[in-house]
Design an enzyme around this catalytic site. Structure first.
Site, PDB file in Angstrom:
ATOM      1  N   SER A   1      -6.986 -70.716  73.975  1.00  0.00           N
ATOM      2  CA  SER A   1      -8.338 -71.493  73.816  1.00  0.00           C
ATOM      3  C   SER A   1      -8.628 -72.136  75.384  1.00  0.00           C
ATOM      4  CB  SER A   1      -8.504 -72.353  73.005  1.00  0.00           C
ATOM      5  OG  SER A   1      -9.726 -72.957  72.902  1.00  0.00           O
TER       6      SER A   1
ATOM      7  N   TYR B   1      -5.548 -78.918  66.851  1.00  0.00           N
ATOM      8  CA  TYR B   1      -5.854 -77.705  67.443  1.00  0.00           C
ATOM      9  C   TYR B   1      -5.678 -77.463  68.989  1.00  0.00           C
ATOM     10  CZ  TYR B   1      -8.935 -73.754  68.519  1.00  0.00           C
ATOM     11  OH  TYR B   1      -9.322 -72.429  68.963  1.00  0.00           O
TER      12      TYR B   1
END
Length: 678
Positions: A555, A568
């Site tokens: 990501s 996350y």
């Protein structure tokens, strides 16, 4: 509009081809003669519709038929130059074609056109080939069928065989068909129904005779220690050997595998005659063109350890390659095509089963089906007589036939990922599903691994048959569950080449609201899960010795410090560094490890639909339905990132264009300056 004669032929072909006892996949051909109006003269013209080259009877459609004018077809007899030049006759068939389109005429066209019967079937039933390969096949034909079926000695398919069968039919008006030595059967009739009935009568009569007159143990007594392992042990050992065997079978070119532990295979491998019969090889041309002239048989008992089996398989592989090379050199001439590879296409492991190989999954599966046909043939021939296949010289003349080479050259160019086996986690929806879809479209075999088995199977079914994709259950945070999913992959496709660590979830919370449970859950799925999947897959990648790719869907959060996202983003940073570490470690095995850093992919995302989207929207003070556009507006390109954009990046990273790239992270974020890699 389909001519009624052609329609009847298609119906008969589908009926005969749908039952494997009648013929194997793509085996045999059928024809029908009738009339149609010649659009040039407006007059009736005699035509023959015949299954073209490369088709399958069970799925035959009108486009798979070749249509020829009978007057021109029969006129070829006057210009036939003889056996030494009979291959030229296939090109001559093109000058007999009626109209445009349709399939290319096959080498068996002469058999259908020259035989004086309105309908002709040429099939490869196991029972018929058993008689055709028996040492005393001619005498058995007379004994079993009387004068209704005539013996034809082995002759390579072609114009002369058509002339031979035409003459036999003319001299034997009472006959309904013939047994073609070493090959199969041909039957005929005045109507489509009669031809089909005669074909079935020959097949069923042969099988009934074998069942009632054959020996009860045609393969001899079972060898002690070579019987089938218990179910769980058998599959565990098969999975443990799969990657090694695929690597051996792919020495010359990458192959996809298929595994079967059919009880008929296991019975054969346990028998006393298995080594001798396996060495004799197959006989029917359709069989050995798919399976090579003979298989590679492991000569160890069923309970031999995986380590012992691997070592012995490697030794046998070298011997097999030397033997096949000697076979080629003994029979090749200056005009023969180059050797097509010396690796086995069938590998037999006593107590475990059969591994078969091909350029794609369907070809690999069909190769296994053909060798099972060969086992059935050997069983029938040995039950009544002695199995006696055609000679190696004749096999070579078929295998390296110029016409067979031309058929291979007509095959479409393979897609970029053909022959590759991809394992994609979290692939039942969103980014993972888009990646699986793209890889399948590029020719890969795809395993859709997901926590939800039903959704995984449904997503796989959308991509095609199980020759294209399968769905498996995979809790990536559980080592045993991951290994089970990898084993399913190995048994389904023979190995693994490409791993995409995509499974993920997220909880959008600031530090003080993030619990230990939140932290552990996200790290278990993404950091630990990627580690477990890559570790399990890497074992097979190394054993295969074929290189491979591992992709991490990380990501932009792995390098960008976004708000309220500690757990996350931290686990994504963990994944990002796994890419670098494993690129170094696995590089010596030819395995490339790369990452992709998307920005927020809202559309179709399971993560966003599960509450993450609402949380992020609240964080940024926008409506949830506007979140995708919000992400787009903050980028340089002002364009939303969708799952297919990530799939495109996976395709490029794992394709041939970036074959020298490893340890790279590719941003797929429409340009987020704060996430630029430095």
């Amino acid at each position: 509009m389909t001519n009624p004669t052609a329609a009847d032929l298609i119906a008969r072909s589908n009926s005969l081809g749908s039952d494997p006892k009648n013929t194997n996949y793509a085996g045999g051909n059928t024809s029908a003669k009738g009339t149609d109006i010649d659009p040039v003269t407006g007059e009736p013209v005699e035509l023959m519709w015949v299954k073209g080259s490369g088709g399958d009877l069970g799925t035959l459609q009108e486009k798979g038929l070749a249509v020829l004018r009978l007057d021109r077809m029969r006129a070829l007899v006057k210009v036939y130059p003889g056996l030494d030049r009979e291959d030229e006759m296939v090109a001559a068939f093109d000058y007999c074609l009626h109209g445009k389109g349709g399939a290319a005429p096959s080498i068996d066209t002469a058999m259908h056109g020259l035989v004086d019967a309105a309908h002709v079937d040429h099939l490869h039933p196991d029972s018929g080939i058993a008689i055709a390969t028996a040492a005393d096949g001619e005498a058995l034909t007379s004994k079993i069928f009387g004068d209704k079926v005539v013996w034809v000695p082995w002759r390579r398919p072609g114009f002369q065989l058509g002339l031979d069968i035409a003459e036999i039919k003319a001299k034997n008006p009472q006959a309904i068909g013939c047994i073609l030595g070493g090959h199969g059967i041909t039957a005929w009739g005045d109507t489509s129904a009669e031809s089909e009935q005669n074909s079935l009568w020959i097949i069923e009569t042969a099988q009934t005779y074998i069942d009632s007159h054959g020996e009860s143990q045609p393969f001899g007594a079972a060898r002690e220690g070579f019987g089938a392992l218990a179910d769980a042990e058998r599959l565990t050992k098969a999975a443990a050997l799969a990657a090694t065997i695929r690597g051996l079978a792919s020495r010359d070119k990458p192959m996809v595998g298929h595994f079967t532990d059919d009880e008929r295979v296991l019975e054969f491998l346990a028998s006393a005659k298995a080594p001798e019969l396996a060495e004799l090889g197959t006989s029917c041309p359709d069989h050995f063109l798919r399976t090579k002239v003979k298989p590679m048989l492991l000569d160890l008992p069923a309970h031999a350890s995986v380590e012992e089996s691997v070592a012995r398989l490697s030794e046998l592989h070298e011997a097999y390659r030397a033997d096949y090379t000697a076979y080629y050199e003994a029979h090749a001439t200056d005009s023969s095509p180059a050797i097509r590879g010396a690796d086995p296409l069938i590998v037999l492991v006593p107590g475990v089963g059969m591994f078969s190989y091909g350029a794609n999954k369907q070809t690999a599966r069909v190769a296994g089906e053909f060798y099972l046909n060969a086992i059935n043939v050997m069983r029938g021939a040995e039950a009544l007589s002695t199995y006696t296949p055609i000679s190696d010289a004749e096999k070579f003349n078929i295998e390296y036939w110029a016409l067979e080479e031309a058929k291979l050259l007509r095959a479409p160019k393979p897609k970029t990922h053909q022959g590759r086996i991809a394992f994609v986690t979290g692939a039942a929806s969103g980014i993972g599903k888009a990646i699986a879809t793209r890889l399948a479209a590029e020719g890969a075999c795809v395993v859709i691994a997901d926590l939800d088995l039903e959704k995984a199977r449904a997503a796989a079914a959308e991509l095609g048959s199980t020759d294209v994709a399968i769905g498996v259950a995979a809790n990536v945070a559980d080592a045993d569950g991951v290994q089970s999913a990898i084993n399913e992959t190995l048994l389904a496709f023979g190995g693994i080449d490409l791993v995409v660590n995509n499974a993920g979830l997220s909880l959008s919370k600031p530090l003080l609201e993030t619990t230990e449970k939140d932290w552990d859950l996200q790290h278990d799925v993404m950091a630990k899960g990627s580690f477990l999947v890559t570790k399990a897959a890497a074992k097979s990648l190394v054993e295969q010795g074929m290189g491979g790719d591992v992709i991490y869907i990380s990501s932009k959060n792995s390098v960008f410090a976004g708000p309220n996202n500690i757990a996350y983003s931290a686990t994504k940073a963990d994944q990002a560094h796994q890419v670098r570490l494993l690129a170094v470690e696995l590089g010596e095995h030819g395995v490339r490890v790369n990452g992709i850093n998307p920005d927020g992919v809202v559309r179709g995302s399971g993560i966003f639909a599960a509450g993450w989207g609402a949380n992020r929207a609240a964080t940024y003070g926008v409506k949830e339905e506007d979140l995708g556009q919000y992400y787009a507006n903050r980028t340089i390109l002002k364009r939303e990132v969708v799952p297919e954009n990530v799939a495109d990046a996976v395709y490029v990273l794992t394709g041939p264009e970036l074959s020298r790239t490893t340890g790279l992270h590719i941003p797929v974020d429409s340009g987020v300056a704060a996430a630029f890699l430095r």
